[in-house]
Design an enzyme around this catalytic site. Structure first.
Site, PDB file in Angstrom:
ATOM      1  N   GLY A 134     -13.563 -41.325  -4.750  1.00 14.02           N
ATOM      2  CA  GLY A 134     -12.543 -42.050  -4.161  1.00 14.02           C
ATOM      3  C   GLY A 134     -11.271 -41.312  -3.782  1.00 14.02           C
ATOM      4  O   GLY A 134     -10.400 -40.899  -4.906  1.00 14.02           O
ATOM      5  N   LEU A 135     -11.156 -40.789  -2.607  1.00 16.11           N
ATOM      6  CA  LEU A 135      -9.909 -40.274  -2.304  1.00 16.11           C
ATOM      7  C   LEU A 135      -9.251 -40.967  -1.007  1.00 16.11           C
ATOM      8  O   LEU A 135      -8.045 -41.373  -0.987  1.00 16.11           O
ATOM      9  CB  LEU A 135     -10.261 -38.811  -1.760  1.00 16.11           C
ATOM     10  CG  LEU A 135      -9.322 -37.914  -1.093  1.00 16.11           C
ATOM     11  CD1 LEU A 135      -7.819 -37.834  -2.088  1.00 16.11           C
ATOM     12  CD2 LEU A 135      -9.639 -36.927  -0.658  1.00 16.11           C
ATOM     13  N   PRO A 138      -6.845 -47.082   2.536  1.00 17.71           N
ATOM     14  CA  PRO A 138      -6.955 -47.871   3.550  1.00 17.71           C
ATOM     15  C   PRO A 138      -5.876 -47.311   4.650  1.00 17.71           C
ATOM     16  O   PRO A 138      -6.015 -47.626   5.751  1.00 17.71           O
ATOM     17  CB  PRO A 138      -6.548 -49.326   3.177  1.00 17.71           C
ATOM     18  CG  PRO A 138      -7.158 -49.238   1.710  1.00 17.71           C
ATOM     19  CD  PRO A 138      -6.777 -47.909   1.134  1.00 17.71           C
ATOM     20  N   CYS A 242     -12.515 -29.899  -3.247  1.00 18.80           N
ATOM     21  CA  CYS A 242     -14.086 -30.633  -3.125  1.00 18.80           C
ATOM     22  C   CYS A 242     -14.409 -30.986  -1.711  1.00 18.80           C
ATOM     23  O   CYS A 242     -15.438 -30.841  -1.207  1.00 18.80           O
ATOM     24  CB  CYS A 242     -13.941 -32.209  -3.739  1.00 18.80           C
ATOM     25  SG  CYS A 242     -13.396 -32.110  -5.499  1.00 18.80           S
ATOM     26  N   LEU A 342     -33.757 -39.949  27.999  1.00 18.57           N
ATOM     27  CA  LEU A 342     -34.669 -41.075  27.695  1.00 18.57           C
ATOM     28  C   LEU A 342     -34.589 -42.185  28.582  1.00 18.57           C
ATOM     29  O   LEU A 342     -35.721 -43.074  28.278  1.00 18.57           O
ATOM     30  CB  LEU A 342     -34.486 -41.299  25.959  1.00 18.57           C
ATOM     31  CG  LEU A 342     -34.739 -40.102  24.990  1.00 18.57           C
ATOM     32  CD1 LEU A 342     -34.327 -40.741  23.556  1.00 18.57           C
ATOM     33  CD2 LEU A 342     -36.260 -39.933  24.892  1.00 18.57           C
ATOM     34  N   GLU A 367     -14.341 -36.249   6.385  1.00 19.23           N
ATOM     35  CA  GLU A 367     -13.998 -34.993   6.054  1.00 19.23           C
ATOM     36  C   GLU A 367     -13.084 -34.350   7.051  1.00 19.23           C
ATOM     37  O   GLU A 367     -13.235 -32.877   7.223  1.00 19.23           O
ATOM     38  CB  GLU A 367     -15.263 -34.352   5.671  1.00 19.23           C
ATOM     39  CG  GLU A 367     -16.443 -35.043   5.067  1.00 19.23           C
ATOM     40  CD  GLU A 367     -15.924 -34.953   3.628  1.00 19.23           C
ATOM     41  OE1 GLU A 367     -15.162 -34.517   3.075  1.00 19.23           O
ATOM     42  OE2 GLU A 367     -16.922 -35.849   2.897  1.00 19.23           O
TER      43      GLU A 367
END
Length: 387
Positions: A134-135, A138, A242, A342, A367
């Site tokens: 949780g970093l 909103p 982290c 494709l 990130e």
């Protein structure tokens, strides 16, 4: 002798026997267990939770942490190869492993007490306890210093109030690593599921990372004991450390997504006949395919060197930024080009290109957005902060 289509510079020969064994094991898992179901999971918006015990049994959770905590004790290159092979299956599966390993288990190991390490890491390595990080909030994910979530000391406890957004694994998680402003700077807390005032709400209507759980977290006077606080770090150094670990894995993951897309487009272009010949026989298709192989080769060499630097203990965050910027851009461009090769078939999830292209919209954003990493390198070159 023909060169391997997805390893033109024989990067595999630069790997140790252990690194090759890790890659082969995860590649087998991806081929046999992930690829047969992941298109349906994406369609259904379902994370394949049934694969977690197998992921854990392969030693993929917290793989770089020491064996004394029930982890595999692998090197950084092996962890990178794990991320590459998982993302060849789907970014959502690699995200699950990244969050569990780099954003939850790593801070407990690096910043936690020995008691916290013994309590949580073995069970997290076994897949018995799932974590979330949780970093992001909103009002803006790229400015963590402007954090609104706060924790106030109250006797021997802490009371947390605030909210977090775009949290991978949020509704799966048994614990959340929550970062909050305190009178002594930003600190991390281990908040257990079911703690009064702590709720998670899954985010729906996603067009990206559909085979992944993404949530909002809410903290309304959530009371935790001081023993839940990570005691060995204060300030932004904690969460940013982290993120560097997680970004490192993300530099490898998109290589796998790009290889999956090239493999599909190459095979399809050989089989699809237009104007009396295979699409692969046209100059325009060959130029596109060759350019994809070139960019994948450069990305492979980039992350291998980054992994060697990490294992040597000399890796710098700026180097991670350069690799995330380059490799995410490489992969999303290749996914889109493969979708184009494709033709109409490329818009269905029966093929991988559109799924990877949509997933990579998230990977290039989380990130640290592409712009953030460009500015990190700009600051490194000029010495001027332009944020």
């Amino acid at each position: 002798m023909a060169l391997p289509a997805y390893d033109l510079y024989d990067v595999r020969s630069m790997l140790s026997d252990e690194e090759r064994a890790v890659q082969e094991a995860v590649a087998r898992f991806t081929d046999e267990r992930v690829l047969p179901i992941i298109g349906d999971c994406f369609d259904q918006g379902r994370f394949p939770k049934e694969l977690v015990p197998e992921i854990a049994s392969l030693g993929l959770l917290g793989s770089s942490l020491p064996e004394e905590y029930g982890c595999a004790g692998l090197n950084a290159v092996s962890y990178g190869l794990i991320c590459q092979e998982l993302e060849r299956g789907d970014s959502g599966l690699r995200s699950f492993v990244s969050v569990q390993s780099s954003l939850c288990m790593y801070p407990i190991y690096a910043y936690g007490s020995e008691e916290q390490r013994r309590q949580w890491l073995p069970r997290m390595a076994a897949g018995e306890v799932i974590g979330c990080f949780g970093l992001t909030e909103p009002h803006g994910g790229s400015d963590p210093a402007n954090m609104k979530t706060h924790a106030k000391k109250d006797g021997g406890d802490w009371v947390i109030n605030g909210s977090k957004m775009w949290i991978t694994n949020g509704n799966l998680a048994d614990i959340a690593i929550v970062w909050a402003q305190t009178d002594e700077g930003i600190q991390g807390f281990i908040v257990e599921k079911g703690t009064p005032g702590f709720t998670a709400q899954e985010i729906k209507h996603k067009m990206s990372l559909r085979a992944s759980v993404t949530s909002s977290l809410f903290f309304d006077n959530v009371r935790v004991p001081d023993s839940a606080r990570l005691p060995n770090v204060k300030g932004l150094k904690g969460p940013l450390g982290c993120l560097t670990q997680a970004r490192y894995g993300i530099t490898w993951g998109p290589v796998g997504a790009a290889i999956a897309c090239l493999d599909e487009a190459l095979n399809y272009s050989k089989e699809r006949i237009l104007f009396g010949r295979p699409v692969a026989a046209t100059q325009s298709a060959q130029i596109k395919l060759a350019d994809m192989a070139r960019r994948i080769t450069l990305a492979q060499l980039l992350v291998l060197q980054l992994g060697r630097l990490k294992d040597a203990g000399t890796m710098q965050p700026q180097q991670v930024s350069l690799a995330k910027w380059n490799n995410c851009r490489m992969a999303i461009d290749i996914a889109r080009e493969c979708r184009d090769l494709l033709g109409g078939a490329g818009i269905t999830t029966e093929h991988a290109a559109i799924r990877h292209a949509l997933n990579l919209e998230s990977v290039i954003t989380y990130e640290g957005t592409e712009t953030v990493h460009q500015l990190v390198i700009g600051r490194e070159l000029t010495g001027i902060n332009a944020f």
